[in-house]
Design a protein around this motif. Structure first.
Motif, PDB file in Angstrom:
ATOM      1  N   GLU A  86      47.925  42.089  52.205  1.00 51.89           N
ATOM      2  CA  GLU A  86      46.822  43.056  52.207  1.00 51.89           C
ATOM      3  C   GLU A  86      46.455  43.441  50.779  1.00 51.89           C
ATOM      4  O   GLU A  86      45.271  43.522  50.423  1.00 51.89           O
ATOM      5  N   GLY A  87      47.473  43.666  49.940  1.00 50.58           N
ATOM      6  CA  GLY A  87      47.197  44.000  48.551  1.00 50.58           C
ATOM      7  C   GLY A  87      46.545  42.848  47.804  1.00 50.58           C
ATOM      8  O   GLY A  87      45.666  43.051  46.955  1.00 50.58           O
ATOM      9  N   LEU A  88      46.937  41.636  48.118  1.00 53.05           N
ATOM     10  CA  LEU A  88      46.360  40.460  47.470  1.00 53.05           C
ATOM     11  C   LEU A  88      44.879  40.323  47.814  1.00 53.05           C
ATOM     12  O   LEU A  88      44.063  39.951  46.955  1.00 53.05           O
ATOM     13  N   LEU A  89      44.523  40.633  49.047  1.00 58.76           N
ATOM     14  CA  LEU A  89      43.122  40.544  49.453  1.00 58.76           C
ATOM     15  C   LEU A  89      42.283  41.656  48.814  1.00 58.76           C
ATOM     16  O   LEU A  89      41.123  41.437  48.474  1.00 58.76           O
ATOM     17  N   ARG A  90      42.882  42.817  48.655  1.00 58.88           N
ATOM     18  CA  ARG A  90      42.139  43.930  48.051  1.00 58.88           C
ATOM     19  C   ARG A  90      41.895  43.701  46.568  1.00 58.88           C
ATOM     20  O   ARG A  90      40.814  43.968  46.053  1.00 58.88           O
ATOM     21  N   ARG A  91      42.938  43.195  45.891  1.00 55.58           N
ATOM     22  CA  ARG A  91      42.827  42.997  44.434  1.00 55.58           C
ATOM     23  C   ARG A  91      43.379  41.620  44.070  1.00 55.58           C
ATOM     24  O   ARG A  91      44.486  41.503  43.552  1.00 55.58           O
ATOM     25  N   PRO A  92      42.635  40.581  44.328  1.00 54.76           N
ATOM     26  CA  PRO A  92      43.123  39.232  44.013  1.00 54.76           C
ATOM     27  C   PRO A  92      43.312  39.052  42.512  1.00 54.76           C
ATOM     28  O   PRO A  92      42.427  39.416  41.723  1.00 54.76           O
ATOM     29  N   PRO A  93      44.452  38.506  42.102  1.00 56.48           N
ATOM     30  CA  PRO A  93      44.727  38.314  40.662  1.00 56.48           C
ATOM     31  C   PRO A  93      44.009  37.080  40.123  1.00 56.48           C
ATOM     32  O   PRO A  93      44.610  36.036  39.884  1.00 56.48           O
ATOM     33  N   LEU A  94      42.729  37.199  39.923  1.00 53.95           N
ATOM     34  CA  LEU A  94      41.921  36.072  39.486  1.00 53.95           C
ATOM     35  C   LEU A  94      42.247  35.684  38.045  1.00 53.95           C
ATOM     36  O   LEU A  94      42.428  36.556  37.182  1.00 53.95           O
ATOM     37  N   ARG A  95      42.274  34.385  37.783  1.00 49.68           N
ATOM     38  CA  ARG A  95      42.494  33.890  36.437  1.00 49.68           C
ATOM     39  C   ARG A  95      41.159  33.761  35.705  1.00 49.68           C
ATOM     40  O   ARG A  95      40.094  33.889  36.292  1.00 49.68           O
ATOM     41  N   ALA A  96      41.254  33.448  34.414  1.00 51.38           N
ATOM     42  CA  ALA A  96      40.027  33.309  33.617  1.00 51.38           C
ATOM     43  C   ALA A  96      39.144  32.207  34.167  1.00 51.38           C
ATOM     44  O   ALA A  96      37.913  32.270  34.093  1.00 51.38           O
ATOM     45  N   GLY A  97      39.762  31.161  34.730  1.00 55.30           N
ATOM     46  CA  GLY A  97      39.002  30.043  35.256  1.00 55.30           C
ATOM     47  C   GLY A  97      38.104  30.413  36.420  1.00 55.30           C
ATOM     48  O   GLY A  97      37.194  29.654  36.772  1.00 55.30           O
ATOM     49  N   ALA A  98      38.343  31.574  37.025  1.00 51.60           N
ATOM     50  CA  ALA A  98      37.520  31.994  38.157  1.00 51.60           C
ATOM     51  C   ALA A  98      36.076  32.242  37.747  1.00 51.60           C
ATOM     52  O   ALA A  98      35.168  32.201  38.583  1.00 51.60           O
ATOM     53  N   ALA A  99      35.868  32.483  36.457  1.00 49.51           N
ATOM     54  CA  ALA A  99      34.513  32.720  35.970  1.00 49.51           C
ATOM     55  C   ALA A  99      33.805  31.420  35.582  1.00 49.51           C
ATOM     56  O   ALA A  99      32.619  31.426  35.254  1.00 49.51           O
TER      57      ALA A  99
END
Length: 242
Positions: A86-99
């Motif tokens: 649930e926490g992962l879905l609320r605040r996914p730890p996106l990497r720089a490559g996500a941009a």
């Protein structure tokens, strides 16, 4: 309450849960395989109380696997995993490559899984038939599944080339999955034969089924290089390369 803060930790916990819940599914798959094999034999090859012994095996193993499943789902570890997801879905730890551009990022991800699969298959094919090769083929099946799933996620962005790759990876996964099911079935058939012999019953029928499973596994191993060539088609990989 313990919080799992990174995707590696969550992945490890999901792997644990899959192992716990997989016992019951594995029992079901094996039961269906052995039952079908026994039912497919001509009557003159079914000697002794084979059907009854198979039912006893299934009841015993089925109850054990169901208990395992209930204990896993009632554990604090499972509840902590739900909180972490649930926490992962609320605040996914996106990497720089996500941009970055989706096509470039997804292509790299798919090719990474492809290269891992290639290494696993090449390693398995180098080994002689036996337990070590069986284990290597099982690992290759896991890698084929990862590639298939990566291709499915990337398909909306990368289109037909990755769709074809995913389809071929699925075919490889199914071949290797059937091989692994046969490996497990062979061990169980041997155990059933030993139990039957100890009880004063004939083990003939279990030997027949074991022979069939070994022949089928050997045929799948012989067919693996051909299936792998369709997945490792250089033209298909080139279509994905940036």
């Amino acid at each position: 309450m313990l919080q799992l803060l990174c995707t590696d930790e969550v992945r490890a916990e999901l792997k644990w849960l899959a192992g716990e819940l997989g016992m019951e599914r594995d029992q079901e798959v094996l039961r269906e395989r052995l039952t079908a094999g026994l039912a497919g034999l001509p009557g003159d090859l079914v000697l002794g109380p084979a059907a009854a012994r198979l039912r006893v095996w299934d009841v015993t193993g089925g109850e054990e696997s169901r208990t395992h499943t209930r204990e896993a789902l009632a554990s604090d570890r499972y509840l902590r995993l739900l909180d972490a997801l649930e926490g992962l879905l609320r605040r996914p730890p996106l990497r720089a490559g996500a941009a970055a551009k989706p096509a470039r990022t997804m292509t790299r991800a798919v090719l990474k899984e492809y290269d891992r699969l290639a290494g696993s298959v090449d390693h398995a094919l180098e080994l002689p038939p036996g337990a070590a090769r069986d284990a290597a083929l099982h690992q290759a099946r896991k890698q084929a599944k990862k590639l298939r799933y990566a291709a499915e996620v990337a398909r909306p962005v990368l289109g037909k080339p990755v769709k074809r790759l995913g389809k071929r990876a699925k075919g490889l996964q199914q071949l290797l999955g059937d091989h692994q099911d046969s490996v497990v079935a062979q061990e169980t058939l041997r155990e059933l034969a030993v139990a039957a012999h100890a009880a004063g019953e004939t083990a003939f029928t279990w030997g027949v089924l074991l022979g069939q499973e070994r022949a089928g596994a050997r045929a799948r191993e012989e067919g693996l290089p051909s299936v792998w060539r369709t997945v490792s088609d250089p033209a298909l990989r080139a279509a994905l390369t940036p």
